[in-house]
Design a protein around this motif. Sequence first.
Motif, PDB file in Angstrom:
ATOM      1  N   UNK A   1       0.845  -1.183   0.000  1.00 23.07           N
ATOM      2  CA  UNK A   1       0.000   0.000   0.000  1.00 23.07           C
ATOM      3  C   UNK A   1       0.879   1.232   0.000  1.00 23.07           C
ATOM      4  N   UNK A   2       0.386   2.285  -0.618  1.00 16.98           N
ATOM      5  CA  UNK A   2       1.152   3.528  -0.775  1.00 16.98           C
ATOM      6  C   UNK A   2       0.198   4.707  -0.689  1.00 16.98           C
ATOM      7  N   UNK A   3       0.549   5.696   0.149  1.00 16.80           N
ATOM      8  CA  UNK A   3      -0.285   6.884   0.272  1.00 16.80           C
ATOM      9  C   UNK A   3       0.570   8.109  -0.010  1.00 16.80           C
ATOM     10  N   UNK A   4       0.159   8.935  -0.968  1.00 13.85           N
ATOM     11  CA  UNK A   4       0.941  10.112  -1.343  1.00 13.85           C
ATOM     12  C   UNK A   4       0.012  11.309  -1.529  1.00 13.85           C
ATOM     13  N   UNK A   5       0.612  12.491  -1.642  1.00  6.37           N
ATOM     14  CA  UNK A   5      -0.140  13.714  -1.906  1.00  6.37           C
ATOM     15  C   UNK A   5      -0.271  13.904  -3.418  1.00  6.37           C
ATOM     16  N   UNK A   6      -1.357  14.529  -3.797  1.00  4.51           N
ATOM     17  CA  UNK A   6      -1.557  14.868  -5.203  1.00  4.51           C
ATOM     18  C   UNK A   6      -0.361  15.680  -5.696  1.00  4.51           C
ATOM     19  N   UNK A   7       0.091  15.376  -6.903  1.00  2.17           N
ATOM     20  CA  UNK A   7       1.239  16.073  -7.471  1.00  2.17           C
ATOM     21  C   UNK A   7       2.552  15.337  -7.287  1.00  2.17           C
ATOM     22  N   UNK A   8       2.609  14.452  -6.289  1.00  2.00           N
ATOM     23  CA  UNK A   8       3.822  13.659  -6.074  1.00  2.00           C
ATOM     24  C   UNK A   8       3.880  12.509  -7.074  1.00  2.00           C
TER      25      UNK A   8
ATOM     26  N   UNK B   1       3.794   9.769 -12.673  1.00  2.00           N
ATOM     27  CA  UNK B   1       4.265  11.113 -12.367  1.00  2.00           C
ATOM     28  C   UNK B   1       3.077  12.054 -12.138  1.00  2.00           C
ATOM     29  N   UNK B   2       3.333  13.086 -11.326  1.00  2.00           N
ATOM     30  CA  UNK B   2       2.319  14.126 -11.069  1.00  2.00           C
ATOM     31  C   UNK B   2       0.970  13.499 -10.767  1.00  2.00           C
ATOM     32  N   UNK B   3       0.921  12.687  -9.719  1.00  2.00           N
ATOM     33  CA  UNK B   3      -0.282  11.900  -9.436  1.00  2.00           C
ATOM     34  C   UNK B   3      -1.489  12.792  -9.161  1.00  2.00           C
ATOM     35  N   UNK B   4      -2.647  12.209  -9.423  1.00  2.00           N
ATOM     36  CA  UNK B   4      -3.933  12.884  -9.222  1.00  2.00           C
ATOM     37  C   UNK B   4      -4.798  12.020  -8.317  1.00  2.00           C
ATOM     38  N   UNK B   5      -5.762  12.634  -7.687  1.00  2.00           N
ATOM     39  CA  UNK B   5      -6.674  11.872  -6.826  1.00  2.00           C
ATOM     40  C   UNK B   5      -7.331  10.732  -7.607  1.00  2.00           C
ATOM     41  N   UNK B   6      -7.582  10.963  -8.892  1.00  2.00           N
ATOM     42  CA  UNK B   6      -8.216   9.936  -9.734  1.00  2.00           C
ATOM     43  C   UNK B   6      -7.311   8.728  -9.990  1.00  2.00           C
ATOM     44  N   UNK B   7      -6.028   8.843  -9.634  1.00  3.51           N
ATOM     45  CA  UNK B   7      -5.119   7.694  -9.788  1.00  3.51           C
ATOM     46  C   UNK B   7      -5.283   6.694  -8.644  1.00  3.51           C
ATOM     47  N   UNK B   8      -6.048   7.059  -7.633  1.00  2.00           N
ATOM     48  CA  UNK B   8      -6.307   6.154  -6.511  1.00  2.00           C
ATOM     49  C   UNK B   8      -6.925   4.865  -7.021  1.00  2.00           C
ATOM     50  N   UNK B   9      -6.234   3.750  -6.792  1.00  2.00           N
ATOM     51  CA  UNK B   9      -6.651   2.450  -7.329  1.00  2.00           C
ATOM     52  C   UNK B   9      -5.660   1.398  -6.853  1.00  2.00           C
TER      53      UNK B   9
ATOM     54  N   UNK C   1      -0.375  -9.741  -6.285  1.00  2.00           N
ATOM     55  CA  UNK C   1      -1.424  -9.388  -5.319  1.00  2.00           C
ATOM     56  C   UNK C   1      -1.779  -7.910  -5.356  1.00  2.00           C
ATOM     57  N   UNK C   2      -0.936  -7.085  -5.999  1.00  2.00           N
ATOM     58  CA  UNK C   2      -1.278  -5.686  -6.188  1.00  2.00           C
ATOM     59  C   UNK C   2      -0.733  -4.723  -5.150  1.00  2.00           C
ATOM     60  N   UNK C   3      -0.631  -3.466  -5.572  1.00  5.02           N
ATOM     61  CA  UNK C   3      -0.294  -2.351  -4.681  1.00  5.02           C
ATOM     62  C   UNK C   3      -1.490  -1.421  -4.634  1.00  5.02           C
ATOM     63  N   UNK C   4      -1.922  -1.087  -3.423  1.00  3.92           N
ATOM     64  CA  UNK C   4      -3.028  -0.146  -3.286  1.00  3.92           C
ATOM     65  C   UNK C   4      -2.454   1.247  -3.158  1.00  3.92           C
ATOM     66  N   UNK C   5      -2.803   2.096  -4.113  1.00  4.98           N
ATOM     67  CA  UNK C   5      -2.324   3.473  -4.132  1.00  4.98           C
ATOM     68  C   UNK C   5      -3.451   4.408  -3.720  1.00  4.98           C
ATOM     69  N   UNK C   6      -3.146   5.284  -2.765  1.00  2.00           N
ATOM     70  CA  UNK C   6      -4.112   6.298  -2.358  1.00  2.00           C
ATOM     71  C   UNK C   6      -3.479   7.663  -2.545  1.00  2.00           C
ATOM     72  N   UNK C   7      -4.104   8.481  -3.374  1.00  7.00           N
ATOM     73  CA  UNK C   7      -3.592   9.821  -3.649  1.00  7.00           C
ATOM     74  C   UNK C   7      -4.507  10.834  -2.973  1.00  7.00           C
ATOM     75  N   UNK C   8      -3.943  11.567  -2.035  1.00  6.61           N
ATOM     76  CA  UNK C   8      -4.730  12.526  -1.263  1.00  6.61           C
ATOM     77  C   UNK C   8      -4.764  13.873  -1.968  1.00  6.61           C
ATOM     78  N   UNK C   9      -5.980  14.412  -2.064  1.00  9.27           N
ATOM     79  CA  UNK C   9      -6.155  15.711  -2.735  1.00  9.27           C
ATOM     80  C   UNK C   9      -5.694  16.854  -1.848  1.00  9.27           C
TER      81      UNK C   9
END
Lengths: 112, 113
Positions: free
Chosen positions: A10-17, A77-85, A104-112
């Motif tokens: 799992x990975x949690x980042x800010x939008x734009x990162x 690159x330049x992640x967006x909230x819509x990339x959350x998946x 098994x996958x990586x869960x990505x959460x992009x915070x707006x």
Amino acid sequence: SQQGEEDPQALSIQEGENATMNCSYKTSINNLQWYRQNSGRGLVHLILIRSNEREKHSGRLRVTLDTSKKSSSLLITASRAADTASYFCATASNTGGFKTIFGAGTRLFVKA
Amino acid sequence: DVKVTQSSRYLVKRTGEKVFLECVQDMDHENMFWYRQDPGLGLRLIYFSYDVKMKEKGDIPEGYSVSREKKERFSLILESASTNQTSMYLCASSQTFNPETQYFGPGTRLLVL
């Protein structure tokens, strides 16, 4: 046992990162693919990289493949909230018959 | 536009019931697949088919059967549903000349009570 194993789980980042996900596999392959899955939905094919390629781009996606290390990475690159998946790597080989194996996958959460 | 549809998004069945999951693709693809997806295990292949009336076992075929009477339709059958078959079921299809790129349906979330 699974062929492709993603890291991190799992990975949690800010939008734009930028977001980087890694995939390791065990046996020789013909190609490696990355898929995306939005919550509760089917998988969508993102990009395929063949065993004789080292890097491939598609929009904000960059995939690398190192067959000597049996690993691949997906960079968004330049992640967006819509990339959350969830993002899955899948390896394909025709050894002993055509077969694609998903990790098994990586869960990505992009915070707006 | 590429389309794979599955007959139900959510399904609740009782132990011992016979369950049919239907998948239809409109892309004239030769290959069709059934996977189940469970947390931490990724996708596991149950059965696949290269052509009409042909089927091959995947990694976890036990407790399942399939039917492919027409090219566009691939059915997964649980002969006698059990609680350990509670899962998300995903259908996919691909072309013979580009077998690796699979197109997925939206999935059926099955709960067996």
